[in-house]
Design a protein around this motif. Sequence first.
Motif, short mmCIF file in Angstrom:
data_model
loop_
_atom_site.label_atom_id
_atom_site.label_comp_id
_atom_site.label_asym_id
_atom_site.label_seq_id
_atom_site.Cartn_x
_atom_site.Cartn_y
_atom_site.Cartn_z
N ILE A 208 -1.15 -0.62 -3.76
CA ILE A 208 -1.25 -1.81 -4.31
C ILE A 208 -0.46 -2.94 -3.58
O ILE A 208 -0.99 -4.03 -3.46
CB ILE A 208 -0.48 -1.72 -5.81
CG1 ILE A 208 -1.24 -0.99 -6.69
CG2 ILE A 208 -0.09 -3.18 -6.38
CD1 ILE A 208 -0.31 -0.52 -8.23
N PHE A 209 0.68 -2.64 -2.96
CA PHE A 209 1.40 -3.47 -2.11
C PHE A 209 0.65 -3.91 -0.89
O PHE A 209 0.60 -4.78 -0.53
CB PHE A 209 2.62 -3.13 -1.49
CG PHE A 209 3.71 -2.77 -2.64
CD1 PHE A 209 3.54 -3.93 -3.75
CD2 PHE A 209 5.09 -2.00 -2.20
CE1 PHE A 209 4.78 -3.89 -4.58
CE2 PHE A 209 5.93 -2.32 -3.48
CZ PHE A 209 5.83 -3.05 -4.40
N LEU A 210 -0.10 -2.79 -0.36
CA LEU A 210 -0.98 -3.16 0.82
C LEU A 210 -2.11 -4.19 0.45
O LEU A 210 -2.43 -4.98 1.18
CB LEU A 210 -1.76 -1.86 1.37
CG LEU A 210 -2.68 -1.70 2.41
CD1 LEU A 210 -1.90 -2.19 3.70
CD2 LEU A 210 -3.45 -0.50 2.50
N PHE A 211 -3.00 -4.11 -0.58
CA PHE A 211 -3.81 -4.86 -1.01
C PHE A 211 -3.38 -6.31 -1.52
O PHE A 211 -4.13 -7.52 -1.70
CB PHE A 211 -4.77 -4.38 -1.93
CG PHE A 211 -5.37 -3.07 -1.70
CD1 PHE A 211 -6.47 -3.44 -0.51
CD2 PHE A 211 -5.33 -1.81 -1.99
CE1 PHE A 211 -7.01 -2.31 0.14
CE2 PHE A 211 -6.34 -0.87 -1.70
CZ PHE A 211 -7.10 -1.05 -0.61
N LEU B 213 2.94 -6.34 3.61
CA LEU B 213 2.67 -5.07 4.64
C LEU B 213 3.93 -4.01 4.78
O LEU B 213 3.82 -2.74 4.82
CB LEU B 213 2.29 -5.60 6.01
CG LEU B 213 1.83 -4.77 7.00
CD1 LEU B 213 0.48 -3.84 6.54
CD2 LEU B 213 1.68 -5.34 8.06
N ILE B 214 5.14 -4.68 4.80
CA ILE B 214 6.15 -3.78 5.25
C ILE B 214 6.53 -2.84 3.94
O ILE B 214 6.82 -1.64 4.10
CB ILE B 214 7.33 -4.71 5.49
CG1 ILE B 214 7.18 -5.56 6.43
CG2 ILE B 214 8.94 -3.77 5.80
CD1 ILE B 214 7.76 -5.14 7.78
N PHE C 178 6.44 2.45 1.05
CA PHE C 178 5.63 3.31 0.04
C PHE C 178 4.79 4.16 0.43
O PHE C 178 4.74 5.39 -0.05
CB PHE C 178 5.26 2.14 -1.31
CG PHE C 178 6.22 1.64 -2.17
CD1 PHE C 178 6.62 2.18 -3.07
CD2 PHE C 178 7.05 0.63 -1.75
CE1 PHE C 178 7.44 1.82 -4.06
CE2 PHE C 178 7.90 0.12 -2.50
CZ PHE C 178 8.31 0.83 -3.77
N LEU C 179 3.89 3.91 1.05
CA LEU C 179 2.88 4.87 1.72
C LEU C 179 3.43 6.05 2.39
O LEU C 179 3.12 7.10 1.98
CB LEU C 179 1.65 4.25 2.51
CG LEU C 179 0.77 3.15 1.82
CD1 LEU C 179 -0.11 2.44 3.00
CD2 LEU C 179 -0.34 3.96 0.89
N LEU C 180 4.29 5.78 3.33
CA LEU C 180 5.11 6.76 4.07
C LEU C 180 5.94 7.56 3.11
O LEU C 180 5.80 8.91 2.98
CB LEU C 180 5.98 6.38 5.01
CG LEU C 180 5.26 5.79 6.24
CD1 LEU C 180 6.23 5.21 7.34
CD2 LEU C 180 4.35 6.84 7.11
N LEU C 181 6.69 7.14 2.46
CA LEU C 181 7.33 7.64 1.15
C LEU C 181 6.61 8.75 0.29
O LEU C 181 6.86 9.80 -0.07
CB LEU C 181 8.35 6.99 0.36
CG LEU C 181 9.29 7.43 -0.32
CD1 LEU C 181 10.46 8.09 0.32
CD2 LEU C 181 10.14 6.46 -1.27
#
Length: 95
Positions: free
Chosen positions: A62-65, A69-70, A75-78
Motif C-alpha cells: 500500500i505504501f509502495l503504491f 518509498l522509504i 514494511f516490505l522488508l519487515l
Amino acid sequence: MALVKCIECGTEVSDKAEKCPKCAYPISAKDNEVMTQVIEQTSKKLKKQLLIGVVVLVFGFIFLFSGFLIGAIVFLLLGLIVIIQTRISIWWHHQ
C-alpha cells in the motif's frame, strides 16, 4: 450414571452426556462411531505471527503504491523477515 473426566478440559461430566458442557468435546460415542482426536501441529502463536507478517507486507505494498518509498521498503522488508522467520519456526516445529 457415572462421572467421567473430559479428555480435553478435565471437567467431570456424566458418562451419558453427548458432549462436555464446558468445551463441547464429545464424551459418548455411538457404538459404530470411532472417536478421533485432532492434533493441531501449528500453534496459534505461530499462526498469529504469520498473519502479522502478511498484514505488514500488505501495508508495504500500500505504501509502495501510495508513493512512500522509504516506508514501503521498511514494511516490505519487515513483513518478509517476519514471514520467513515464522515459516522456518513452523518447519522446525514440525520435524
